[in-house]
Structures are given as structure tokens and as C-alpha cells.
Design a protein around this motif. Structure first.
Motif, PDB file in Angstrom:
ATOM      1  N   PHE A  28     103.430  -8.593  52.614  1.00 24.46           N
ATOM      2  CA  PHE A  28     103.394  -9.541  51.502  1.00 24.46           C
ATOM      3  C   PHE A  28     102.652 -10.825  51.878  1.00 24.46           C
ATOM      4  CE2 PHE A  28     107.798 -10.790  53.002  1.00 24.46           C
ATOM      5  CZ  PHE A  28     107.544 -12.129  53.260  1.00 24.46           C
ATOM      6  N   ALA A  29     102.472 -11.088  53.190  1.00 25.47           N
ATOM      7  CA  ALA A  29     101.709 -12.256  53.616  1.00 25.47           C
ATOM      8  C   ALA A  29     100.220 -11.939  53.770  1.00 25.47           C
ATOM      9  CB  ALA A  29     102.251 -12.783  54.935  1.00 25.47           C
ATOM     10  N   HIS A  30      99.860 -10.635  53.597  1.00 29.86           N
ATOM     11  CA  HIS A  30      98.477 -10.189  53.769  1.00 29.86           C
ATOM     12  C   HIS A  30      97.952 -10.557  55.160  1.00 29.86           C
ATOM     13  CE1 HIS A  30      98.456  -9.270  49.495  1.00 29.86           C
ATOM     14  NE2 HIS A  30      98.859 -10.502  49.250  1.00 29.86           N
ATOM     15  N   GLN A  31      98.780 -10.298  56.180  1.00 25.54           N
ATOM     16  CA  GLN A  31      98.435 -10.577  57.567  1.00 25.54           C
ATOM     17  C   GLN A  31      98.632  -9.309  58.401  1.00 25.54           C
ATOM     18  OE1 GLN A  31     100.209 -15.184  57.482  1.00 25.54           O
ATOM     19  NE2 GLN A  31     100.967 -13.679  58.953  1.00 25.54           N
ATOM     20  N   GLU A  32      98.003  -9.281  59.568  1.00 26.29           N
ATOM     21  CA  GLU A  32      98.178  -8.153  60.478  1.00 26.29           C
ATOM     22  C   GLU A  32      99.079  -8.500  61.653  1.00 26.29           C
ATOM     23  OE1 GLU A  32      94.624  -6.185  61.648  1.00 26.29           O
ATOM     24  OE2 GLU A  32      94.019  -5.695  59.586  1.00 26.29           O
ATOM     25  N   SER A  33      99.634  -9.702  61.642  1.00 24.71           N
ATOM     26  CA  SER A  33     100.596 -10.072  62.674  1.00 24.71           C
ATOM     27  C   SER A  33     101.536 -11.140  62.130  1.00 24.71           C
ATOM     28  CB  SER A  33      99.890 -10.577  63.941  1.00 24.71           C
ATOM     29  OG  SER A  33      99.183 -11.762  63.672  1.00 24.71           O
ATOM     30  N   VAL A  34     102.769 -11.079  62.560  1.00 28.11           N
ATOM     31  CA  VAL A  34     103.769 -12.079  62.200  1.00 28.11           C
ATOM     32  C   VAL A  34     104.608 -12.363  63.438  1.00 28.11           C
ATOM     33  CG1 VAL A  34     103.909 -11.456  59.759  1.00 28.11           C
ATOM     34  CG2 VAL A  34     105.398 -10.309  61.405  1.00 28.11           C
ATOM     35  N   VAL A  35     105.250 -13.519  63.455  1.00 31.48           N
ATOM     36  CA  VAL A  35     106.168 -13.867  64.534  1.00 31.48           C
ATOM     37  C   VAL A  35     107.558 -14.025  63.932  1.00 31.48           C
ATOM     38  CG1 VAL A  35     106.753 -15.528  66.344  1.00 31.48           C
ATOM     39  CG2 VAL A  35     104.353 -15.030  65.830  1.00 31.48           C
ATOM     40  N   LEU A 197     100.779   3.148  57.807  1.00 32.62           N
ATOM     41  CA  LEU A 197     101.276   1.994  57.060  1.00 32.62           C
ATOM     42  C   LEU A 197     100.464   1.754  55.787  1.00 32.62           C
ATOM     43  CD1 LEU A 197     101.955  -0.485  59.994  1.00 32.62           C
ATOM     44  CD2 LEU A 197     103.663   0.400  58.396  1.00 32.62           C
ATOM     45  N   SER A 198      99.154   1.953  55.888  1.00 32.65           N
ATOM     46  CA  SER A 198      98.286   1.714  54.743  1.00 32.65           C
ATOM     47  C   SER A 198      98.544   2.673  53.586  1.00 32.65           C
ATOM     48  CB  SER A 198      96.816   1.783  55.157  1.00 32.65           C
ATOM     49  OG  SER A 198      96.521   3.066  55.704  1.00 32.65           O
ATOM     50  N   HIS A 199      99.199   3.795  53.871  1.00 31.26           N
ATOM     51  CA  HIS A 199      99.464   4.795  52.846  1.00 31.26           C
ATOM     52  C   HIS A 199     100.829   4.614  52.172  1.00 31.26           C
ATOM     53  CE1 HIS A 199      96.443   7.691  54.988  1.00 31.26           C
ATOM     54  NE2 HIS A 199      95.853   6.680  54.370  1.00 31.26           N
ATOM     55  N   ILE A 200     101.591   3.634  52.655  1.00 28.49           N
ATOM     56  CA  ILE A 200     102.925   3.402  52.103  1.00 28.49           C
ATOM     57  C   ILE A 200     102.810   2.312  51.052  1.00 28.49           C
ATOM     58  CG2 ILE A 200     105.302   2.724  52.606  1.00 28.49           C
ATOM     59  CD1 ILE A 200     104.816   3.759  55.463  1.00 28.49           C
ATOM     60  N   SER A 201     103.173   2.623  49.830  1.00 29.37           N
ATOM     61  CA  SER A 201     103.018   1.687  48.724  1.00 29.37           C
ATOM     62  C   SER A 201     104.187   0.714  48.677  1.00 29.37           C
ATOM     63  CB  SER A 201     102.918   2.444  47.398  1.00 29.37           C
ATOM     64  OG  SER A 201     102.811   1.533  46.322  1.00 29.37           O
ATOM     65  N   LEU A 202     103.901  -0.538  49.034  1.00 28.44           N
ATOM     66  CA  LEU A 202     104.908  -1.588  48.920  1.00 28.44           C
ATOM     67  C   LEU A 202     104.407  -2.727  48.064  1.00 28.44           C
ATOM     68  CD1 LEU A 202     106.090  -1.953  52.648  1.00 28.44           C
ATOM     69  CD2 LEU A 202     107.130  -0.570  50.869  1.00 28.44           C
TER      70      LEU A 202
END
Length: 206
Positions: A28-35, A197-202
Motif C-alpha cells: 500500500f506504500a508502493h515501496q519495495e522495502s519497509v522497516v 507477490l506480484s500475482h497476489i491481488s491486494l
């Protein structure tokens, strides 16, 4: 069921949950990494075990979420990240912030803006369909993050918890959609860990 997912990847239930939580936040943040911040006891050496007092330290765990990863690869990657992060758990969080020379703000916690707290009894097992997570604004529970997910596995093997959020930043309906996306990702784990992950619709939930 989620315990079986953890066992198949030779890791812990906590790792599975924080991997799914991180993937949800990243989506939901449109990021590829989070802390993600998580509390640790601070009693991992024998000299501190008998001490009385508050010794909780916050640990910042980076979760990398490349869309091409499968769910299994995400868990394995997160397992290594958690293990590496745990090796630094004796470093006080405030000292980490000072070493990174991060400017402090009263508006948010430095390093991470989301946290995950999970505790369980070792003898318990988890059935995903016994997972229940409520939504609560900051004025009900005091937390130090914009979004804090607090999960507890009770003696009956049932997980209860809350998504606690800063009501000045998010609306209840938005946070409920994030919770539903977290559920959906966990359900996808139970169906097949080979899904990308890209194939899972969230996105329709986030």
C-alpha cells in the motif's frame, strides 16, 4: 496452519507474520522495502535474566519485498533478515538513532513508522481461522508508531490483536482495508507458497 508454514521454512511464526505484514505495508506504500519496529526483551544474556524492571528495547527490522519474489522466498529472505537483526538486539534503539544521525521529530518515531508486537506460549498452535484483529485509534491505546499491530496468541491457541493507528493520519476504513489485505496475504500463504507477490491481488483492498 500458519505454524506449518513456518516449520516448512524452518523458521518461526513471528517471521511468517512479519514477512506478511511487511509485504502488506510495502504494497500500500508502493515501496519495495519497509522497516518495522518490534520489541525485544533485552534479557538474552544470563546476567540480565534475574533482574527486575522494564528492559524492553525496540528493534528495527528491514523487510525487502521485491515483486518477483514468491511467498516462500519472501519468508526465507525475512528469516535471514530477522536473524541478522536479532544479533543487534543489545544495541539500544536511541543509540542506533544517534549513530545514524537521524533528526528526531515529535511527529513520528525515527527509523520506523509501523510496528509489530507478537507474543505466544511455546505449547500453543495457531489455526489461521482463529485469528481476530480489531481496529483502534490512538486515543484508545497509546503507541509510538503511526501504525502498530499487536498480536497475542492465547492459551487456547487463538490469536487476538489490534491495528492501532494515528487517527490524524488515517481513517478507520483505510486501516480496516489494510487489515483485510494482511488477512488476504496470509490466506494466500496457506494456498500456495509458490505464488509470486506480484500475482497476489491486494490493491483492491489497500
Amino acid at each position: 496452519l500458519l505454524d506449518q508454514v513456518a516449520q516448512s521454512s524452518q523458521t518461526t511464526l513471528f517471521t511468517v507474520l512479519i514477512a506478511a505484514y511487511g509485504a502488506t505495508l510495502a504494497r500500500f506504500a508502493h515501496q519495495e522495502s519497509v522497516v518495522i519496529g518490534t520489541p525485544v526483551s533485552g534479557r538474552n544474556i544470563i546476567e540480565t535474566e534475574p533482574l527486575v524492571g522494564f528492559m524492553i528495547n525496540m528493534l528495527a527490522i528491514p523487510i525487502s519485498v521485491t515483486p518477483t519474489l514468491t511467498l516462500h522466498e519472501l519468508i526465507i529472505q525475512t528469516r535471514h533478515t530477522v536473524q541478522e537483526s536479532m544479533s543487534d538486539q543489545d544495541l539500544p534503539f536511541d543509540m542506533l538513532v544517534d549513530q545514524l544521525n537521524i533528526k528526531r521529530s515529535l511527529a513520528h518515531t525515527p527509523v520506523y513508522q509501523a510496528s509489530l508486537t507478537f507474543d505466544r506460549d511455546d505449547d500453543d498452535t495457531l489455526d489461521f481461522y482463529d485469528l481476530s484483529v480489531d481496529i483502534a485509534a490512538h486515543d484508545n491505546i497509546t503507541v509510538k508508531a503511526d501504525l502498530a499491530t499487536i498480536l497475542h496468541l492465547n492459551t487456547r491457541g487463538v490469536i487476538h490483536g489490534s491495528f492501532v493507528y494515528d487517527a490524524s493520519l488515517f481513517g478507520k476504513a483505510t486501516v480496516e482495508s489494510w487489515r483485510d489485505a494482511f488477512y488476504a496475504l496470509l490466506e494466500a500463504l496457506l494456498v500456495s507458497q509458490d505464488q509470486q507477490l506480484s500475482h497476489i491481488s491486494l490493491l483492491d483492498l489497500c
